[in-house]
Design a protein around this motif. Structure first.
Motif, PDB file in Angstrom:
ATOM      1  N   ALA A   1     -20.433  12.130  54.193  1.00  0.00           N
ATOM      2  CA  ALA A   1     -21.791  12.596  53.891  1.00  0.00           C
ATOM      3  C   ALA A   1     -22.845  11.702  54.529  1.00  0.00           C
ATOM      4  CB  ALA A   1     -21.990  12.649  52.375  1.00  0.00           C
ATOM      5  N   GLN A   2     -22.548  10.412  54.631  1.00  0.00           N
ATOM      6  CA  GLN A   2     -23.490   9.468  55.227  1.00  0.00           C
ATOM      7  C   GLN A   2     -23.481   9.527  56.754  1.00  0.00           C
ATOM      8  OE1 GLN A   2     -25.716   7.093  53.767  1.00  0.00           O
ATOM      9  NE2 GLN A   2     -25.376   8.397  51.981  1.00  0.00           N
ATOM     10  N   GLY A   3     -22.440  10.098  57.342  1.00  0.00           N
ATOM     11  CA  GLY A   3     -22.372  10.234  58.788  1.00  0.00           C
ATOM     12  C   GLY A   3     -22.048   8.952  59.535  1.00  0.00           C
ATOM     13  N   PHE A   4     -21.257   8.057  58.928  1.00  0.00           N
ATOM     14  CA  PHE A   4     -20.860   6.834  59.630  1.00  0.00           C
ATOM     15  C   PHE A   4     -19.995   7.168  60.847  1.00  0.00           C
ATOM     16  CE2 PHE A   4     -21.406   5.061  55.255  1.00  0.00           C
ATOM     17  CZ  PHE A   4     -22.427   4.184  55.557  1.00  0.00           C
ATOM     18  N   SER A   5     -20.140   6.397  61.901  1.00  0.00           N
ATOM     19  CA  SER A   5     -19.331   6.622  63.107  1.00  0.00           C
ATOM     20  C   SER A   5     -17.868   6.283  62.860  1.00  0.00           C
ATOM     21  CB  SER A   5     -19.854   5.772  64.265  1.00  0.00           C
ATOM     22  OG  SER A   5     -21.174   6.120  64.595  1.00  0.00           O
ATOM     23  N   THR A   6     -17.626   5.165  62.210  1.00  0.00           N
ATOM     24  CA  THR A   6     -16.266   4.774  61.846  1.00  0.00           C
ATOM     25  C   THR A   6     -16.301   4.077  60.494  1.00  0.00           C
ATOM     26  OG1 THR A   6     -16.422   2.606  62.918  1.00  0.00           O
ATOM     27  CG2 THR A   6     -15.558   4.420  64.257  1.00  0.00           C
ATOM     28  N   VAL A   7     -15.133   4.018  59.879  1.00  0.00           N
ATOM     29  CA  VAL A   7     -14.947   3.222  58.660  1.00  0.00           C
ATOM     30  C   VAL A   7     -13.904   2.161  58.996  1.00  0.00           C
ATOM     31  CG1 VAL A   7     -14.414   3.227  56.207  1.00  0.00           C
ATOM     32  CG2 VAL A   7     -15.340   5.292  57.277  1.00  0.00           C
ATOM     33  N   GLN A   8     -14.204   0.903  58.710  1.00  0.00           N
ATOM     34  CA  GLN A   8     -13.318  -0.210  59.028  1.00  0.00           C
ATOM     35  C   GLN A   8     -12.833  -0.879  57.743  1.00  0.00           C
ATOM     36  OE1 GLN A   8     -12.697  -0.614  62.199  1.00  0.00           O
ATOM     37  NE2 GLN A   8     -14.483   0.161  63.304  1.00  0.00           N
TER      38      GLN A   8
END
Length: 316
Positions: free
Chosen positions: A264-271
């Motif tokens: 929903a937040q539109g992050f490019s990646t999650v690390q």
């Protein structure tokens, strides 16, 4: 154990029902939609509004499959997004007027199917079918959920700060990693200090924490820090479950909430950063689309470990 002939009879009847109800077709109930999409529309009508994470749990499908299906239904004008009642930063899905009309047609079609099939039976047989199907459906649901319903029916997932959160999450980390990996005060102190700093930033829209609550006590956690990495990357942090809650499905529920938030937040990646040997956690991460991107020897936790970085690309 049921008699083998009884099992064979039920399996045969189940296959016939799947065929006769049209579930072998690419579309269902005289619509242009797949069986899973039709089911989704009916459940959203029944519940009023549902989040993507709730649908993942209900349908038993992969999150990516549900996300694609929901995107198509939104694009088709059947659904629209509204802020969640529990967290205004998250979204729930509701039926549009067109969606309400589609569900009305689905219900009329399906009711007609059932009525036509039952017309040739007396009322006693009709009641037996209703009771038998309800009982069998309930048994299948319990089987799919495995031990989750019996082991942890009272675990609730909540978001946001709760008093005692910092100490309790640090305690769970400290106890687990001291017992299994001989970590000491350096590790626990880092967890507590990091959480204390993060708690002061929870008001920011890109940050959130979820807690698993059982009988009023915190028994699990996961957080998304949307600020500390920069570059529109999210940092998954402090994923932990109390020993007594592992294997209950609570960890999957926590990660569902976190990944739905990231999308929903539109992050490019999650690390996320972890270390080798946490195999159950790794399997869970990988089921949500994380892949191992880097591995090295490090001693940031007070001893030499094979540290790892996992990434989930395209969360937005």
């Amino acid at each position: 154990m049921p008699h083998p002939s009884l099992i064979d009879d039920i399996r045969s009847s189940s296959r016939r029902m799947v065929r006769e109800l049209g579930f072998m077709d690419s579309t269902l109930a005289a619509t242009a939609y797949s069986p899973s999409a039709v089911h989704t529309l009916l459940e959203i009508e029944n519940n009023g509004a549902m989040s993507a994470a709730e649908l993942v749990q209900l349908l038993g499908l992969e999150k990516s499959s549900v996300s694609r299906m929901l995107a198509k239904l939104v694009a088709a004008g059947e659904l629209y997004e509204v802020p969640s009642d529990r967290d205004g930063r998250l979204k729930q899905l509701k039926l549009t007027p067109a969606g309400i009309d589609t569900v009305k047609k689905i219900n009329e079609y399906a009711a007609g199917q059932v009525a036509e099939a039952l017309n040739g039976l007396d009322s006693t047989a009709q009641q037996e079918i209703a009771r038998g199907l309800a009982g069998y459906a309930g048994a299948l649901e319990q089987c799919r959920k495995g031990n989750v319903a019996n082991a942890a029916p009272d675990i609730e997932i909540v978001s946001g700060y709760r008093a005692g959160m910092i100490g309790r999450i640090a305690q769970m980390h400290g106890e687990y990693y001291a017992t299994h990996y001989n970590f000491g005060h350096v590790f626990e102190a880092k967890v507590a200090a990091g959480l204390a700093e993060f708690a002061g930033r929870l008001h920011e829209e890109c940050n959130q924490i979820w807690l698993a609550i059982r009988n009023g006590n915190i028994v699990g956690s996961v957080a998304i820090d949307g600020q500390d990495l920069g570059n529109n990357d999210a940092h998954l942090r402090w994923f932990i479950l109390d020993e007594g809650c592992r294997g209950t499905g609570a960890g999957k529920r926590l990660l569902n909430e976190a990944m739905t938030f990231c999308d929903a937040q539109g992050f490019s990646t999650v690390q996320l950063w972890t270390f080798s040997g946490l195999n159950a956690a790794r399997r869970l991460y990988e089921s949500f689309g994380f892949t191992l991107t880097k591995e090295w020897q490090g001693d940031q936790w007070g001893m030499m470990m094979t540290e790892q970085q996992f990434s989930r690309v395209g969360a937005g």
